[in-house]
Design an enzyme around this catalytic site. Structure first.
Site, PDB file in Angstrom:
ATOM      1  N   GLU A   1       1.111  -1.393  -0.151  1.00  0.00           N
ATOM      2  CA  GLU A   1       0.399  -0.346  -0.025  1.00  0.00           C
ATOM      3  C   GLU A   1       0.336   1.242   0.060  1.00  0.00           C
ATOM      4  O   GLU A   1       0.584   2.311  -0.080  1.00  0.00           O
ATOM      5  CB  GLU A   1      -1.064  -0.250   1.352  1.00  0.00           C
ATOM      6  CG  GLU A   1      -1.775  -1.134   1.134  1.00  0.00           C
ATOM      7  CD  GLU A   1      -3.258  -0.909   2.559  1.00  0.00           C
ATOM      8  OE1 GLU A   1      -3.855  -1.649   2.314  1.00  0.00           O
ATOM      9  OE2 GLU A   1      -2.562  -1.474   3.413  1.00  0.00           O
TER      10      GLU A   1
ATOM     11  N   ASP B   1     -11.775  -5.588  -2.323  1.00  0.00           N
ATOM     12  CA  ASP B   1     -13.008  -6.755  -1.899  1.00  0.00           C
ATOM     13  C   ASP B   1     -14.039  -5.772  -1.590  1.00  0.00           C
ATOM     14  O   ASP B   1     -14.227  -5.112  -1.435  1.00  0.00           O
ATOM     15  CB  ASP B   1     -12.280  -7.989  -1.268  1.00  0.00           C
ATOM     16  CG  ASP B   1     -11.923  -7.087   0.545  1.00  0.00           C
ATOM     17  OD1 ASP B   1     -13.533  -7.459   1.077  1.00  0.00           O
ATOM     18  OD2 ASP B   1     -10.630  -6.367   0.278  1.00  0.00           O
TER      19      ASP B   1
END
EC number: 3.2.2.9
Length: 229
Positions: free
Chosen positions: A12, A197
């Protein structure tokens, strides 16, 4: 302006870390902090580790050591709001813990003692993200982001969160801890996350597959915000 940026995982933060010039790297208490410049902005980029305690500890170190003027939390999240798809971007208007419950003593769901019912993102930063997204044609959803020390991977758990926090747009594991620390230090913050997700029974498979896409999308949005500050 000095900007603090926080991400939990290496994936990230690695794109942003690769763009930092005049880089100085600090390793402390399991955290990594990259300090330097992106474009004309002085930045301190924290890889905190996963979860609320890691995020809170790392953010405290970031604020104490580097004194940023604002904090941006970046990374991936599970999408909850209808219509969100993998790669879309969410920005916080407020954050709350979905796994905190002191309601027996009159507090709101998700509220901790000596804390507000929710941690409000800096309205100017949220508006800036919304404006940049509109100008760039980016699919952005603004709203409540819920945090907890669980990866939500079941329809039942997701349904419980939606029932108890009906305004939630996304779920993840660090943002509210970061927000709480910023609140205590009186530092403006905003959360910019990309969807990896949708929190259901297939979430773990989706997360593994689409984390790189979410990291690219969230990092790209952070770069656009740095350009606009």
């Amino acid at each position: 302006m000095k900007v603090g940026i926080v991400g939990a995982m290496a994936q990230e933060v690695e794109i942003l870390a690769s763009l930092i010039e005049n880089k100085n790297v600090v390793h402390i208490a399991g955290c990594t902090i990259y300090q330097g410049n992106i474009q004309d902005k002085e930045v301190a980029l924290l890889q905190s580790g996963i979860g609320k305690v890691a995020a809170a500890m790392g953010t405290t170190l970031l604020l104490q050591m580097f004194k940023p003027d604002i904090v941006i939390n970046t990374g991936s999240a599970g999408g909850v709001s209808s219509g969100l798809k993998v790669g879309d971007v969410v920005v916080s208007t407020q954050t709350v813990y979905h796994d905190a419950d002191v309601t027996a003593f009159g507090y709101a769901k998700g509220q901790l003692p000596a804390c507000p019912p929710a941690f409000i993102s800096d309205p100017k930063l949220t508006a800036l993200v919304e404006n940049v997204a509109e100008q760039q044609g980016i699919n952005l959803t603004s709203g409540l982001i819920c945090s907890g020390d669980s990866f939500i991977n079941s329809a039942e758990k997701l349904a419980w969160i939606k029932a108890n926090f009906p305004e939630v747009v996304a779920i993840e594991m660090e943002a509210t801890a970061i927000a709480q620390v910023c609140h205590k230090f009186n530092i403006p913050f905003v959360v910019i996350r990309a969807i990896s997700d949708v929190g259901d029974g297939e979430a773990s498979i989706s997360f593994e597959e689409f984390l790189p896409l979410a990291a690219r999308q969230s990092s790209s949005m952070v770069l656009k915000i740095l350009q606009s500050l």
